[in-house]
Motif scaffolding. Structure first.
Motif, PDB file in Angstrom:
ATOM      1  N   SER A 257       0.820  -1.214   0.000  1.00  0.00           N
ATOM      2  CA  SER A 257       0.000   0.000   0.000  1.00  0.00           C
ATOM      3  C   SER A 257       0.857   1.268   0.000  1.00  0.00           C
ATOM      4  O   SER A 257       2.008   1.266   0.441  1.00  0.00           O
ATOM      5  N   ASN A 258       0.260   2.347  -0.474  1.00  0.00           N
ATOM      6  CA  ASN A 258       0.884   3.671  -0.463  1.00  0.00           C
ATOM      7  C   ASN A 258       0.053   4.586   0.422  1.00  0.00           C
ATOM      8  O   ASN A 258      -1.146   4.760   0.193  1.00  0.00           O
ATOM      9  N   TYR A 259       0.685   5.140   1.444  1.00  0.00           N
ATOM     10  CA  TYR A 259      -0.002   6.036   2.379  1.00  0.00           C
ATOM     11  C   TYR A 259       0.414   7.478   2.104  1.00  0.00           C
ATOM     12  O   TYR A 259       1.585   7.825   2.211  1.00  0.00           O
ATOM     13  N   ARG A 260      -0.569   8.302   1.759  1.00  0.00           N
ATOM     14  CA  ARG A 260      -0.311   9.720   1.493  1.00  0.00           C
ATOM     15  C   ARG A 260      -0.349  10.498   2.801  1.00  0.00           C
ATOM     16  O   ARG A 260      -1.309  10.419   3.563  1.00  0.00           O
ATOM     17  N   VAL A 261       0.706  11.252   3.058  1.00  0.00           N
ATOM     18  CA  VAL A 261       0.767  12.156   4.206  1.00  0.00           C
ATOM     19  C   VAL A 261       1.032  13.534   3.604  1.00  0.00           C
ATOM     20  O   VAL A 261       2.147  14.021   3.565  1.00  0.00           O
ATOM     21  N   ASP A 262      -0.044  14.145   3.099  1.00  0.00           N
ATOM     22  CA  ASP A 262       0.146  15.282   2.188  1.00  0.00           C
ATOM     23  C   ASP A 262      -0.715  16.506   2.480  1.00  0.00           C
ATOM     24  O   ASP A 262      -0.751  17.446   1.680  1.00  0.00           O
ATOM     25  N   GLY A 263      -1.420  16.514   3.594  1.00  0.00           N
ATOM     26  CA  GLY A 263      -2.239  17.680   3.918  1.00  0.00           C
ATOM     27  C   GLY A 263      -3.323  17.991   2.898  1.00  0.00           C
ATOM     28  O   GLY A 263      -3.836  19.095   2.835  1.00  0.00           O
ATOM     29  N   GLY A 264      -3.632  16.980   2.051  1.00  0.00           N
ATOM     30  CA  GLY A 264      -4.633  17.161   1.007  1.00  0.00           C
ATOM     31  C   GLY A 264      -4.062  17.579  -0.323  1.00  0.00           C
ATOM     32  O   GLY A 264      -4.808  17.894  -1.262  1.00  0.00           O
ATOM     33  N   SER A 265      -2.722  17.571  -0.443  1.00  0.00           N
ATOM     34  CA  SER A 265      -2.071  18.105  -1.650  1.00  0.00           C
ATOM     35  C   SER A 265      -2.482  17.403  -2.937  1.00  0.00           C
ATOM     36  O   SER A 265      -2.666  18.051  -3.968  1.00  0.00           O
ATOM     37  N   VAL A 266      -2.618  16.067  -2.893  1.00  0.00           N
ATOM     38  CA  VAL A 266      -3.064  15.358  -4.093  1.00  0.00           C
ATOM     39  C   VAL A 266      -4.563  15.596  -4.259  1.00  0.00           C
ATOM     40  O   VAL A 266      -5.358  15.271  -3.374  1.00  0.00           O
ATOM     41  N   ALA A 267      -4.918  16.177  -5.387  1.00  0.00           N
ATOM     42  CA  ALA A 267      -6.269  16.715  -5.551  1.00  0.00           C
ATOM     43  C   ALA A 267      -7.342  15.659  -5.811  1.00  0.00           C
ATOM     44  O   ALA A 267      -8.514  15.898  -5.569  1.00  0.00           O
ATOM     45  N   THR A 268      -6.932  14.475  -6.309  1.00  0.00           N
ATOM     46  CA  THR A 268      -7.927  13.488  -6.687  1.00  0.00           C
ATOM     47  C   THR A 268      -8.205  12.511  -5.560  1.00  0.00           C
ATOM     48  O   THR A 268      -7.382  12.311  -4.667  1.00  0.00           O
ATOM     49  N   ALA A 269      -9.359  11.863  -5.607  1.00  0.00           N
ATOM     50  CA  ALA A 269      -9.727  10.900  -4.575  1.00  0.00           C
ATOM     51  C   ALA A 269      -8.979   9.587  -4.737  1.00  0.00           C
ATOM     52  O   ALA A 269      -8.743   8.876  -3.754  1.00  0.00           O
ATOM     53  N   PHE A 270      -8.605   9.235  -5.949  1.00  0.00           N
ATOM     54  CA  PHE A 270      -8.041   7.922  -6.205  1.00  0.00           C
ATOM     55  C   PHE A 270      -6.585   7.961  -6.639  1.00  0.00           C
ATOM     56  O   PHE A 270      -6.063   6.982  -7.143  1.00  0.00           O
ATOM     57  N   GLY A 271      -5.899   9.087  -6.433  1.00  0.00           N
ATOM     58  CA  GLY A 271      -4.491   9.179  -6.796  1.00  0.00           C
ATOM     59  C   GLY A 271      -3.600   8.394  -5.865  1.00  0.00           C
ATOM     60  O   GLY A 271      -3.968   8.104  -4.749  1.00  0.00           O
TER      61      GLY A 271
END
Length: 271
Positions: A257-271
């Protein structure tokens, strides 16, 4: 939370500062033996002292230099860990660079090769060196550092983007191969975290815009990372907390799995 990994041994690369150092501090506070590694001794011994100050349950801390672009040095690191601790249980690869940036057409083969050699092949080399030790134990945790750039690439950072996308793919590939043996492999994708790498970016931007670094950060958030809805830079400790969880017994059903810790930076729901 007790992560239930006291007595385990972890190798953390890129450990003299930033996310690597923050991760080492969190793990040692859980009673994990820590081997901090970086390319040079500059800063590494100081980092080791900071980590020792957080140690719990008689956890031991070592600092060993290794250049991840040289497999012989990575292999020697693995030998030293085996001699000192009988092998590693946990590998966290935080070593990396931004690499060459700019217009795609201005970047040379050498620019690309240099970034690939560190950001992608560095991860390949440490996994190749340490997975066999985990196979012997029948237990392991590997966390690789990807980036928001893998899912939301920025045009001026094409080599870095490509390498971080490769890390996510490598994570899935290795998890399919080795998780049946008890080795759980995941990656974490930070975005705009306060580290020496992004500090250097902000200093460069401040010089270019003839402003202070704080003003450069504010401008960058507004104009380049407008999707960070928490409206600030991340902290290395916030990324380290996710990494530490993935190294724990509580993450025993998480792999590939890939866990995003980005404060919402990636704009898409499924990126």
């Amino acid at each position: 939370m007790d992560l239930r990994i006291s007595g385990r041994t972890a190798v953390v690369t890129g450990a003299d500062s930033g996310i690597g150092l923050a991760t080492a501090k969190m793990l040692v506070a859980e009673g994990v033996n820590i081997i901090l590694s970086d390319k040079t001794t500059e800063g590494l011994e100081k980092a080791a002292e900071e980590v020792r100050a957080q140690a719990k349950d008689d956890a031991k801390v070592m600092a060993i230099t290794a250049d991840l672009t040289r497999f012989d040095e990575v292999q020697q690191l693995a030998y030293q860990v085996k001699d000192a601790f009988g092998g590693t249980d946990i590998l966290v690869n935080c070593a990396g660079i931004r690499g060459a940036a700019g217009d795609f057409l201005t970047l040379s083969d050498e620019d690309w090769y240099n970034t690939i050699d560190i950001d992608l092949m560095g991860a390949v080399r440490v996994c190749r060196a340490f997975i066999p030790q985990m196979q012997v134990k029948g237990w392991g945790r590997i966390v690789l550092i990807a980036s928001e750039n893998a899912m939301q690439p920025y045009e001026e950072e094409s080599p870095y983007n490509a390498c971080k996308a490769g890390i996510i793919n490598l994570t899935k590939c290795l998890s399919k191969a080795y998780s049946p043996e008890g080795i759980l492999i995941n990656c974490v994708s930070p975005a705009y975290v306060a580290t020496p790498m992004t500090d250097a970016m902000m200093e460069e931007l401040a010089e270019k815009r003839k402003t202070s670094v704080d003003e450069a950060v504010t401008w960058f958030l507004k104009n380049k990372r407008e999707n960070i809805v928490v409206d600030r830079r991340g902290k290395a400790s916030e990324v380290a907390a996710v990494i530490a969880f993935l190294c724990s017994e509580h993450a025993s059903y998480i792999t590939g799995s890939n866990y995003r810790v980005d404060g919402g930076s990636v704009a898409t729901a499924f990126g």
